[in-house]
Design a protein around this motif. Structure first.
Motif, short mmCIF file in Angstrom:
data_model
loop_
_atom_site.label_atom_id
_atom_site.label_comp_id
_atom_site.label_asym_id
_atom_site.label_seq_id
_atom_site.Cartn_x
_atom_site.Cartn_y
_atom_site.Cartn_z
N ASN A 131 9.11 4.57 38.96
CA ASN A 131 9.21 3.34 38.44
C ASN A 131 8.41 3.18 37.15
OD1 ASN A 131 10.19 0.76 38.31
ND2 ASN A 131 8.84 -0.32 39.57
N ILE A 132 9.00 2.88 36.04
CA ILE A 132 7.96 2.78 34.85
C ILE A 132 8.25 1.24 34.07
CG2 ILE A 132 7.96 5.13 34.41
CD1 ILE A 132 9.75 4.75 32.16
N ASN A 133 7.36 1.07 33.26
CA ASN A 133 7.83 -0.21 32.60
C ASN A 133 8.27 0.01 31.05
OD1 ASN A 133 5.45 0.13 31.04
ND2 ASN A 133 3.95 -0.93 32.58
N SER A 134 8.37 -0.92 30.15
CA SER A 134 8.94 -0.76 28.99
C SER A 134 7.78 0.01 28.03
CB SER A 134 9.43 -2.14 28.37
OG SER A 134 10.26 -2.70 28.97
N LYS A 135 6.62 -0.26 28.08
CA LYS A 135 5.51 0.47 27.45
C LYS A 135 5.53 1.98 27.73
CE LYS A 135 1.74 0.66 24.88
NZ LYS A 135 1.88 2.22 24.59
N GLN A 136 5.66 2.30 29.10
CA GLN A 136 5.68 3.74 29.59
C GLN A 136 6.83 4.25 29.02
OE1 GLN A 136 5.05 2.52 33.66
NE2 GLN A 136 3.15 3.09 33.77
N ASP A 193 6.09 5.24 25.48
CA ASP A 193 5.20 6.40 25.42
C ASP A 193 5.84 7.71 26.01
OD1 ASP A 193 3.07 4.68 25.14
OD2 ASP A 193 2.39 4.76 27.04
N LEU A 194 6.90 7.62 26.66
CA LEU A 194 7.65 8.70 26.97
C LEU A 194 8.52 9.46 25.69
CD1 LEU A 194 9.23 10.41 29.53
CD2 LEU A 194 11.23 8.75 28.70
N ILE A 195 8.99 8.24 25.06
CA ILE A 195 9.91 8.64 23.95
C ILE A 195 8.97 9.20 22.70
CG2 ILE A 195 11.40 7.55 21.97
CD1 ILE A 195 12.62 5.86 24.34
N GLY A 196 7.98 8.25 22.63
CA GLY A 196 6.94 8.76 21.39
C GLY A 196 6.43 9.94 21.56
N ASP A 197 5.77 10.36 23.11
CA ASP A 197 5.40 11.75 23.25
C ASP A 197 6.54 12.83 23.30
OD1 ASP A 197 2.98 10.35 23.51
OD2 ASP A 197 3.14 10.20 25.59
N ALA A 198 7.69 12.81 23.54
CA ALA A 198 8.66 13.68 23.57
C ALA A 198 8.70 14.50 22.40
CB ALA A 198 10.06 13.08 23.90
N GLY A 199 8.27 13.99 21.17
CA GLY A 199 8.26 15.00 20.08
C GLY A 199 7.32 16.16 19.90
N TYR A 251 16.18 0.85 22.79
CA TYR A 251 15.73 0.06 21.56
C TYR A 251 14.62 -0.52 21.79
CZ TYR A 251 16.22 -3.67 18.14
OH TYR A 251 16.00 -4.64 17.08
N ARG A 252 14.14 -1.14 22.80
CA ARG A 252 12.90 -2.00 23.05
C ARG A 252 11.77 -0.84 22.89
NH1 ARG A 252 11.21 -6.77 25.50
NH2 ARG A 252 13.49 -7.11 25.90
N TRP A 304 11.73 1.64 21.00
CA TRP A 304 11.43 2.32 19.61
C TRP A 304 10.79 0.85 18.99
CZ3 TRP A 304 10.59 6.31 17.01
CH2 TRP A 304 11.34 7.27 17.48
N THR A 305 11.26 -0.42 19.22
CA THR A 305 10.60 -1.59 18.59
C THR A 305 8.89 -1.57 18.92
OG1 THR A 305 11.12 -3.09 20.15
CG2 THR A 305 12.53 -2.73 18.43
N ILE A 306 8.77 -1.10 20.28
CA ILE A 306 7.07 -1.12 20.80
C ILE A 306 6.58 0.04 19.78
CG2 ILE A 306 5.67 -0.41 22.39
CD1 ILE A 306 7.78 -1.59 24.55
N LEU A 307 7.00 1.15 19.48
CA LEU A 307 6.41 2.37 18.99
C LEU A 307 6.25 2.13 17.33
CD1 LEU A 307 8.51 5.42 20.28
CD2 LEU A 307 6.18 4.97 20.64
N LYS A 308 7.08 1.18 16.83
CA LYS A 308 7.03 0.95 15.54
C LYS A 308 6.40 -0.56 15.33
CE LYS A 308 9.54 4.26 13.85
NZ LYS A 308 8.74 5.35 13.16
#
Length: 195
Positions: free
Chosen positions: A118-123, A126-132, A182-183, A185-189
């Motif tokens: 179970n993760i939240n939107s910030k996590q 982080d998952l999407i940001g770290d995947a690269g 989408y959320r 990506w908006t957090i990452l940016k």
């Protein structure tokens, strides 16, 4: 009369390179490193289910358009029970095979399942940001059919997540996932969508 030391210009060079040139070179190397670490991987969403309702497809298309601003996005619908099996296990196996055919060896696979983490939107961000920085070529999210994921999909998963403690049908799960992508990506940016 005392002689004053002559004012000679300071030579700010190291081995023939100007100090400013070295700083600029290192800054550009740092920027390139950051860009590699934050490489926006393409995202593929694989959903097992029947034809989508018109409303669900409208929402998926809307979020797909928004996501394409940040990364390349693909949406795949795998038909539920592709072999028209009468046995539940055969149905799961057929769906599992169809999903696995859409996954490549260099993909980072996230299986969405009720027993996942179970993760939240910030996590999620982080998952999407770290995947690269994982070496993966693409990030793949899998939403299972009415009886869940097959053995091969579960084994192949790099990560298992749950969207909710509630059981969601595949169309609702897809809309929730799309909004959360989408959320993220908006957090990452650092954009003002997420509060």
């Amino acid at each position: 009369m005392q002689s004053r030391p002559s004012k000679q210009p300071h030579n700010h060079s190291i081995a023939g390179h100007s100090f400013a040139g070295i700083v600029i070179e290192r800054l550009l190397a740092f920027i390139r490193t950051i860009q590699l670490l934050q490489k926006a991987l393409p995202i593929r969403v694989i959903t097992v289910g029947k034809n989508r309702s018109h409303g669900t497809q409208l929402l998926v298309d809307e979020y797909a358009g928004k996501l394409n601003y940040y990364c390349r996005f693909e949406d795949h619908l795998v038909r539920s029970n592709p072999k028209n099996a009468h046995d539940v296990l055969a149905q799961i196996e057929g769906e599992d095979m169809a999903v696995m055919n859409l996954i490549k060896p260099n993909d980072m696979v996230v299986v969405l399942d009720e027993v996942g983490e179970n993760i939240n939107s910030k996590q999620m961000a982080d998952l999407i940001g770290d995947a690269g920085s994982t070496g993966a070529w693409r990030l793949v999210f899998c939403i299972g059919g009415p009886y869940g994921h097959g053995i091969q999909s579960r084994k192949r998963a790099n990560k298992m997540l749950k969207l909710s403690s509630l059981t969601l049908n595949h169309q609702i799960a897809l809309v929730v996932l799309m909004e959360q992508l989408y959320r993220a990506w908006t957090i990452l940016k650092g954009q003002k969508y997420h509060h």
